[in-house]
Design an enzyme around this catalytic site. Structure first.
Site, PDB file in Angstrom:
ATOM      1  N   LYS A 139      -6.526  -0.536   6.198  1.00 15.08           N
ATOM      2  CA  LYS A 139      -7.635  -1.466   6.348  1.00 15.08           C
ATOM      3  C   LYS A 139      -8.907  -0.702   6.711  1.00 15.08           C
ATOM      4  O   LYS A 139      -8.842   0.384   7.290  1.00 15.08           O
ATOM      5  CB  LYS A 139      -7.359  -2.494   7.455  1.00 15.08           C
ATOM      6  CG  LYS A 139      -6.157  -3.397   7.205  1.00 15.08           C
ATOM      7  CD  LYS A 139      -6.440  -4.394   6.102  1.00 15.08           C
ATOM      8  CE  LYS A 139      -5.311  -5.396   5.958  1.00 15.08           C
ATOM      9  NZ  LYS A 139      -5.558  -6.354   4.845  1.00 15.08           N
ATOM     10  N   ASP A 188       0.815  -1.212   0.000  1.00 19.79           N
ATOM     11  CA  ASP A 188       0.000   0.000   0.000  1.00 19.79           C
ATOM     12  C   ASP A 188       0.850   1.263   0.000  1.00 19.79           C
ATOM     13  O   ASP A 188       0.616   2.182  -0.783  1.00 19.79           O
ATOM     14  CB  ASP A 188      -0.920   0.020   1.235  1.00 19.79           C
ATOM     15  CG  ASP A 188      -2.100  -0.924   1.086  1.00 19.79           C
ATOM     16  OD1 ASP A 188      -2.334  -1.418  -0.032  1.00 19.79           O
ATOM     17  OD2 ASP A 188      -2.785  -1.170   2.094  1.00 19.79           O
ATOM     18  N   GLU A 231      -0.076  -0.554   5.827  1.00 12.29           N
ATOM     19  CA  GLU A 231      -1.227  -1.275   5.286  1.00 12.29           C
ATOM     20  C   GLU A 231      -2.486  -0.553   5.749  1.00 12.29           C
ATOM     21  O   GLU A 231      -2.667  -0.291   6.942  1.00 12.29           O
ATOM     22  CB  GLU A 231      -1.218  -2.722   5.800  1.00 12.29           C
ATOM     23  CG  GLU A 231      -2.321  -3.586   5.238  1.00 12.29           C
ATOM     24  CD  GLU A 231      -2.123  -3.972   3.780  1.00 12.29           C
ATOM     25  OE1 GLU A 231      -3.102  -4.422   3.164  1.00 12.29           O
ATOM     26  OE2 GLU A 231      -0.998  -3.803   3.242  1.00 12.29           O
TER      27      GLU A 231
END
Length: 357
Positions: free
Chosen positions: A268, A253, A266
């Site tokens: 989420k 990412d 990351e």
């Protein structure tokens, strides 16, 4: 008198004394009830072990089981088993529902497969460890393809999580129908993809437009407050990566600095609170997979990148949780990832990979 005797004898037969169960009997009853509720334990077919001097047996580690929590709207297992990156992986492995090839040639010798768990997260001194490994010059061949990080994680998912996901999917299809279930998946994917697109704009050094912020909605409100320590422009955004030694690919990412230190990031989204790293399931393992691929790549390798961060934005608008992983924690999760890679290729070779859900 005789009648009384008969009645007493009969009542004695009916009213048997209560028998106190032993611990073993209690456990047997619990196992019986669990089996009735959840089904029998699925065991892989045992294969005959052939003892040869040249072949080393690979012992697969026990996969850490995560708590299975299923909400009314979306499954937690479904949440952790999907990646919302908008960039396809190098071999085009965008969908996880393709059938897995099985029983084919693998890119590792038995000795290399056994030694996978010893591969370093960051380059070793003078590349001594790496020099002993075969360097793959392409992402795939006619014999085997490089799997994505998501594919490896979903293929080696704990059996309890796999069964929970199957039950959730079955119940949702029964409730919504096939078409409705497809729409639900699209909605979940679109939600994550929209957030990624807005974050990509922000990380590139530009402020997202009002239209983009409005489209991202509550998720942006949730995550924006957690970005105050994130530096921009980022070093890497949505970058395709390939591990030339361990033969897997993925899309990281973001790589950027948080409070002066580079982190693999990351993003989420979640309906439910993720107040601890453990609640994010395989997210830290996923982070380490990307970091390992980055450090093994001559173009992107950077010894300053040793930390990780998981940002969880909430659909309720609640302020996002940020979980920082120190280098020592990253090394621990890297070892878990190596075991998952080893399990994947061992099962690939033996033709025992599970069917995609």
């Amino acid at each position: 008198m005789l009648k009384i005797f008969i009645v007493r004898g009969f009542s004695t037969v009916v009213k048997r004394p209560k028998v106190k169960l032993s611990k073993a009997d209690v456990i047997k009853r619990l196992n019986y009830e669990n089996k009735a509720l959840f089904g029998a334990v699925i065991k892989p077919t045992a294969k005959r072990k052939t003892k040869t001097k040249s072949t080393e047996q690979v012992t697969l580690p026990k996969t850490t089981a995560h708590p299975v929590v299923e909400s009314e709207y979306t499954s937690e297992i479904f949440w952790q088993s999907r990646n919302f990156s908008r960039v396809k992986t190098p071999n085009g492995d965008g969908g996880e529902n393709e059938s897995y090839p099985t029983g084919l040639v693998i890119p590792f010798t038995d000795k290399e497969l056994q030694a996978i768990t010893k591969f370093p997260l960051v380059p070793s001194d003078r590349g001594i460890v790496e020099s002993q490994w075969k360097l793959h010059e392409q992402h795939e061949s006619d014999q085997y393809k490089s799997p994505s990080v998501n594919r490896i994680l979903s293929s080696t998912m704990p059996e309890a999580s796999r069964q929970a996901l199957i039950r959730w999917k079955t119940s949702k299809i029964a409730e919504l129908g096939e078409e409705g279930f497809q729409l639900l998946q699209k909605e979940i994917f679109a939600r994550g993809s929209t957030l990624h697109a807005t974050l990509e704009t922000w990380l590139s050094g530009c402020d997202p437009s009002e239209e983009a912020i409005e489209k991202t909605g509550i998720l942006w409100r949730s995550v924006s407050g957690a970005l105050k320590d994130v530096e921009r422009p980022a070093k890497l955004i949505e970058q395709k990566l390939y591990h030339p030694y361990l033969h897997y690919n993925g899309v990281v990412d973001c790589i950027t600095s948080i409070k002066g230190h580079y982190h693999v990031i990351e993003w989420k989204t979640s309906d439910n609170p993720k107040t601890s790293v453990g609640a994010t399931y395989d997210a830290p393992v996923q982070l380490c997979a990307y970091l390992g691929a980055l450090q093994a790549n001559g173009e992107h390798c950077d010894s300053r990148i040793q930390k990780g961060a998981i940002f969880v934005a909430y659909t309720s608008g609640k302020p996002a949780n940020v979980h920082i992983l120190e280098p020592s924690e990253m090394r621990r999760y890297w070892l878990q990832w190596l075991h998952r890679v080893q399990e994947y290729w061992t099962r690939y070779r033996d033709g025992t990979l599970p069917e995609p859900i």
